[in-house]
Design an enzyme around this catalytic site. Structure first.
Site, PDB file in Angstrom:
ATOM      1  N   GLU A  68      -2.607 -77.775  56.156  1.00 34.10           N
ATOM      2  CA  GLU A  68      -1.709 -76.718  55.766  1.00 34.10           C
ATOM      3  C   GLU A  68      -2.418 -76.083  54.800  1.00 34.10           C
ATOM      4  O   GLU A  68      -1.745 -74.745  54.251  1.00 34.10           O
ATOM      5  CB  GLU A  68      -0.169 -77.352  55.510  1.00 34.10           C
ATOM      6  CG  GLU A  68       0.545 -77.916  57.019  1.00 34.10           C
ATOM      7  CD  GLU A  68       0.093 -79.305  57.244  1.00 34.10           C
ATOM      8  OE1 GLU A  68      -0.953 -79.955  56.568  1.00 34.10           O
ATOM      9  OE2 GLU A  68       0.551 -79.957  58.141  1.00 34.10           O
ATOM     10  N   PHE A 130      12.262 -89.936  58.650  1.00 35.13           N
ATOM     11  CA  PHE A 130      10.828 -89.765  58.755  1.00 35.13           C
ATOM     12  C   PHE A 130      10.576 -88.256  58.515  1.00 35.13           C
ATOM     13  O   PHE A 130      11.211 -87.473  59.119  1.00 35.13           O
ATOM     14  CB  PHE A 130      10.553 -90.279  60.116  1.00 35.13           C
ATOM     15  CG  PHE A 130       9.152 -90.061  60.584  1.00 35.13           C
ATOM     16  CD1 PHE A 130       8.172 -90.848  59.727  1.00 35.13           C
ATOM     17  CD2 PHE A 130       8.387 -89.084  61.390  1.00 35.13           C
ATOM     18  CE1 PHE A 130       6.748 -90.800  60.113  1.00 35.13           C
ATOM     19  CE2 PHE A 130       7.037 -89.092  61.770  1.00 35.13           C
ATOM     20  CZ  PHE A 130       6.401 -89.692  61.115  1.00 35.13           C
ATOM     21  N   GLN A 131       9.406 -88.355  57.840  1.00 34.24           N
ATOM     22  CA  GLN A 131       8.823 -86.987  57.305  1.00 34.24           C
ATOM     23  C   GLN A 131       9.948 -86.089  56.760  1.00 34.24           C
ATOM     24  O   GLN A 131       9.912 -85.019  56.842  1.00 34.24           O
ATOM     25  CB  GLN A 131       8.124 -86.183  58.490  1.00 34.24           C
ATOM     26  CG  GLN A 131       6.844 -87.085  58.930  1.00 34.24           C
ATOM     27  CD  GLN A 131       5.963 -86.242  59.906  1.00 34.24           C
ATOM     28  OE1 GLN A 131       6.604 -85.404  60.432  1.00 34.24           O
ATOM     29  NE2 GLN A 131       4.887 -86.492  59.725  1.00 34.24           N
ATOM     30  N   LYS A 180      15.547 -79.076  62.565  1.00 34.25           N
ATOM     31  CA  LYS A 180      15.234 -79.009  63.823  1.00 34.25           C
ATOM     32  C   LYS A 180      16.306 -78.980  64.997  1.00 34.25           C
ATOM     33  O   LYS A 180      16.110 -78.251  65.916  1.00 34.25           O
ATOM     34  CB  LYS A 180      14.746 -80.724  64.036  1.00 34.25           C
ATOM     35  CG  LYS A 180      13.900 -80.662  65.403  1.00 34.25           C
ATOM     36  CD  LYS A 180      13.272 -81.962  65.538  1.00 34.25           C
ATOM     37  CE  LYS A 180      12.344 -81.916  66.730  1.00 34.25           C
ATOM     38  NZ  LYS A 180      11.469 -83.346  66.783  1.00 34.25           N
ATOM     39  N   MET A 494     -18.628 -74.385  35.959  1.00 31.39           N
ATOM     40  CA  MET A 494     -17.999 -73.891  34.995  1.00 31.39           C
ATOM     41  C   MET A 494     -17.402 -74.965  33.858  1.00 31.39           C
ATOM     42  O   MET A 494     -17.675 -74.915  32.709  1.00 31.39           O
ATOM     43  CB  MET A 494     -16.613 -73.227  35.410  1.00 31.39           C
ATOM     44  CG  MET A 494     -15.882 -72.409  34.257  1.00 31.39           C
ATOM     45  SD  MET A 494     -16.917 -71.187  33.555  1.00 31.39           S
ATOM     46  CE  MET A 494     -16.645 -69.611  34.692  1.00 31.39           C
TER      47      MET A 494
END
Lengths: 579, 205
Positions: A68, A130-131, A180, A494
């Site tokens: 993502e 969940f999630q 959902k 760097m």
């Protein structure tokens, strides 16, 4: 799920209520907003939207990313190259939290994004389902606006507001979290109504003529005026207005890295880059000018160096659309609040046509010193290992400054911003404010989708490339044409430079090993080549650019090169070091 | 925690920040993090519906320099759902805090001249029961503190003080402006999660 596709034709035109799911309403809203490409990754809580998307393949191109974070950086690249709003899909929980880095990056670099995250069913909110994760609160500090939808009927308005907020005023990322049940729920969709007004939101400050007049008066009296511009010029699509202002006033102008390209690199009044690794003249002369005209920039600490020794002698005119930026870091004598597309023409009208020949020559004099002390050795080394600067210089000669250069973060970023030639606006895409390693590869993918007629070259270090290397899979599957140029100094360069200069060469965990990049790329079906010999450079770059489709070119460059000039941390811009 | 090395910067004083906002879930957090991000403590925070339905008013008190407060105010006003922000020093506002004190009725009735106590502290009795009495007073911090001191010896059971509310002295016609505004552009209803109570009655997949 049932999706009656026939019912959907002309939904927006007929204005007759049609029974659709929240997911379908979302996709219709995106199409109505002009979205053509979505970067995303499916998962449990966003499945109804993906199910609806299955039937929208002809109208909405979905690019399946590999992570993502890659998705949101691709959305950023798309937005930056196209000037449109980037759209990103992710699922709940880990999908959503993986967006956070990109949101923070887009927030600080003012990139317009609309991110859609799936969320657990509304009745499960707060149950540690969940999630489930509290995406709204996690993302509040890194979004311009966010909103949770729990009922399908909210979707059209939420999306309309999201686009309006993302792209107007000072642009930024917006996140809409959709439970959902709302994605599944059917409702009477009465067509999509874009939003162009929110009563508590005033994206365009009212321009006050008084300040325009005061600014013009200061400019007209100035002996040594200096323009510094930033991304605001690009975000406001005010490149023409800016050019007209610069050319009429005849004032030397320097850019922040996000402002690069608003006028071409070789414009006679473009005197170079500001900041820690910017050009010598613009930094030193910031503390010598009498009127400093800041346009669409926010005086980031990497630009100002030590603030209490920054342009103290100058009267500052600050043009910005965001009132919170006025006097935030640098106190202005004349604040010009407003969209610079609106304010610049008003100012141009009032300024006298001038040529600051002598003052401009001072900049050119510093430039000569910088060429002698730094630039010549960096871009035309006669011996030793290759330098990053010479690679970019050779690239310029092949692209003529017409390519989009997407950079990651670190030494190669500073070198690319310093030496790449930009003929066009929106052609330097880099993570400026947040400094997100891993930005370049996914952002380059997005940039190419946003500007398909352009050559897109991702210039990346060996460290940053390994942070989002999985997006090679996105390139493979989408078939997008991105040229990957890895400048490999076998170090986290760097940090190593700072350790050399400020930590007595105590090279603490900067010695990074890399896989065989060409082999990795070939595993993804991407051709590549690795070179370490100067004589191979022009041919290899040519091969990269001429190969149809993506190509990975790894160039081994000298290991312990430092980027100069440099304004060391805590120093004034006029204390810039050439070595 | 004691931080002897952090000295109170000169020029710091109490400021009253007044914020008019839309009534939106999550806005309190958006405003609060503007302070917490900069490690600035909120001394007092009051949020309630304003005189206009759908417009909320925050009263926030912090101790800072004017320069910092001005920057904070601009950051708050930048939030999409914030209508307007004002900041004022204590001299520019009329402010009050409300305090409630619960004391045992038997002791207080027995040992204290209640009438004098109420008069001297501008307090009133809200509830008088056999077992306890609740007094109320409003005023500045010192005044509400003072009544604690007075009641402490008499078995103070519970004390609570509200956040500060403040009226800006030179706010001509806020009410009128807000009303006109609301009439021209009515606010939106807040959509809350109505599914929470339904639980298993809601379909799941």
């Amino acid at each position: 799920m049932e999706i009656a596709e026939k019912e959907l034709t002309n939904v927006t035109e007929t204005k007759e209520a049609v029974e659709v799911s929240g997911s379908v309403a979302l996709l219709e809203a995106l199409i109505a907003e002009g979205t053509d490409t979505i970067f995303g990754y499916p998962g449990g809580a966003i499945m109804p939207i993906y199910d609806a998307l299955y039937d929208y393949n002809d109208k909405l191109k979905h690019i399946l990313v590999r992570h993502e974070q890659g998705g949101i950086h691709a959305g950023q690249g798309y937005a930056r190259s196209s000037g449109k709003v980037g759209v990103v899909f992710a699922t709940s929980g880990p999908g959503a939290t993986n967006l956070v880095t990109g949101l923070a990056d887009a927030q600080i670099d003012s990139t317009p994004l609309v991110c859609i995250t799936g969320q657990v069913f509304a009745h499960l909110l707060g149950t540690d389902a969940f999630q489930e994760t509290d995406v709204i609160n996690i993302t509040t500090p890194v979004t311009k606006w966010n909103y949770q939808v729990t009922d399908a009927t909210e979707i059209p308005e939420a999306i309309a507001k999201a686009f309006h907020i993302a792209k107007t005023g000072r642009p930024g990322p917006v996140l809409i979290d959709i439970t959902k049940n709302a994605q599944i729920q059917k409702f009477a969709f009465e067509g999509y109504e874009p939003c162009n007004h929110i009563r508590s939101y005033r994206p365009r400050p009212i321009v006050r003529k008084k300040y325009i007049e005061e600014a013009a008066e200061l400019i007209n009296k100035a002996k040594k005026p200096f323009i510094i511009w930033g991304q605001g010029v690009l975000l406001g699509s005010a490149e023409q207005e800016f050019k007209a202002f610069v050319e009429k006033s005849g004032i030397p102008s320097a850019w922040t890295i996000l402002g690069a390209g608003a006028i071409p690199s070789d414009h006679p009044l473009n005197v170079g880059m500001l900041g820690m690794h910017g050009n010598y003249g613009p930094n030193v002369l910031t503390n010598d000018c009498d009127v400093l005209i800041a346009i669409g920039m926010r005086f980031d600490d990497r630009v100002t160096g030590r603030l209490d020794k920054y342009a103290k002698q100058a009267q500052v005119i600050h043009l910005d659309i965001d009132p919170a930026e006025i006097d935030k870091n640098v106190k202005s004598k004349v604040p010009v609040w407003g969209d610079c597309k609106e304010t610049l023409p008003l100012l141009t009208e009032l300024v006298e046509r001038k040529q600051h020949t002598e003052w401009l020559a001072t900049f050119r004099d510093y430039e000569r010193q910088e060429v002698e002390a730094v630039i010549e050795a960096e871009i035309n080394p006669q011996s030793g290992e290759m330098t990053m600067g010479e690679v970019i210089n050779q690239l310029n000669q092949l692209t003529n400054g017409d390519a989009i250069i997407v950079t990651d973060v670190g030494q190669h970023q500073m070198v690319a911003c310093r030496y790449a030639k930009f003929n066009n606006t929106r052609s330097n895409i880099t993570s400026g404010g947040l400094g997100t390693m891993g930005f370049a590869l996914p952002a380059a993918i997005g940039a190419k989708f946003g500007a398909q007629d352009k050559t897109v070259v991702a210039v990346i270090g060996d460290g940053g490339f390994q942070m989002t290397i999985q997006e090679l899979g996105t390139i493979m599957q989408s078939g997008i044409d991105v040229k990957i140029l890895i400048l490999n100094n076998h170090f986290l360069g760097m940090v190593r430079q700072w350790q050399e200069l400020f930590n007595e060469r105590r090279y603490s965990f900067v010695d990074i090993q890399s896989p065989n990049f060409v082999t990795v790329a070939s595993g993804y079906g991407i051709p590549g080549r690795s070179i370490s010999d100067r004589s191979d450079l022009p041919g290899a770059l040519k091969e990269m650019l001429e190969t149809k489709g993506s190509f990975l070119l790894e160039v081994s460059v000298t290991k312990e090169n430092n980027v100069f000039p440099m304004v060391p941390q805590g120093c004034s811009v006029s204390e810039i070091r050439l070595r | 925690m004691n931080h002897p090395h952090i000295e109170k910067a000169p020029g710091k004083q109490e400021y009253n920040i007044t914020v008019y906002t839309e009534n939106q879930i999550g806005l309190l957090n958006r405003i609060a993090i503007i302070f917490t991000r900069r490690k600035i403590n909120i001394d007092s925070l009051n949020t309630s519906p304003s005189e206009i339905e759908s417009i909320h008013r925050f009263n926030i008190v912090i101790t800072e320099t004017e320069d910092v407060v001005r920057k904070l105010a601009r950051q708050i006003e930048k939030q999409v759902e914030v209508l307007k922000v004002y900041y004022n020093s204590n001299e520019d506002v009329i402010w009050q805090e409300l305090a409630l004190y619960k004391v045992p009725t038997d002791i207080i009735a027995d040992k204290v001249s209640v009438e004098r106590l109420l008069r001297e502290n501008g307090a009133r009795a809200v509830v008088i029961r056999k077992d306890y009495t609740v007094f109320e007073t409003t005023g500045h911090r010192e005044e509400t503190d003072n009544l604690i001191k007075v009641l402490q010896p008499f078995g103070l059971i519970e004390f609570v003080r509200s956040a500060r509310v403040a009226i800006i002295k030179d706010s001509d016609g806020f009410n009128r402006k807000l009303r006109e505004f609301e009439q021209a552009e009515p606010g939106e209803d807040v959509i809350e999660n109505e599914y929470l109570n339904l639980r298993e009655k809601v379909f799941t997949v």
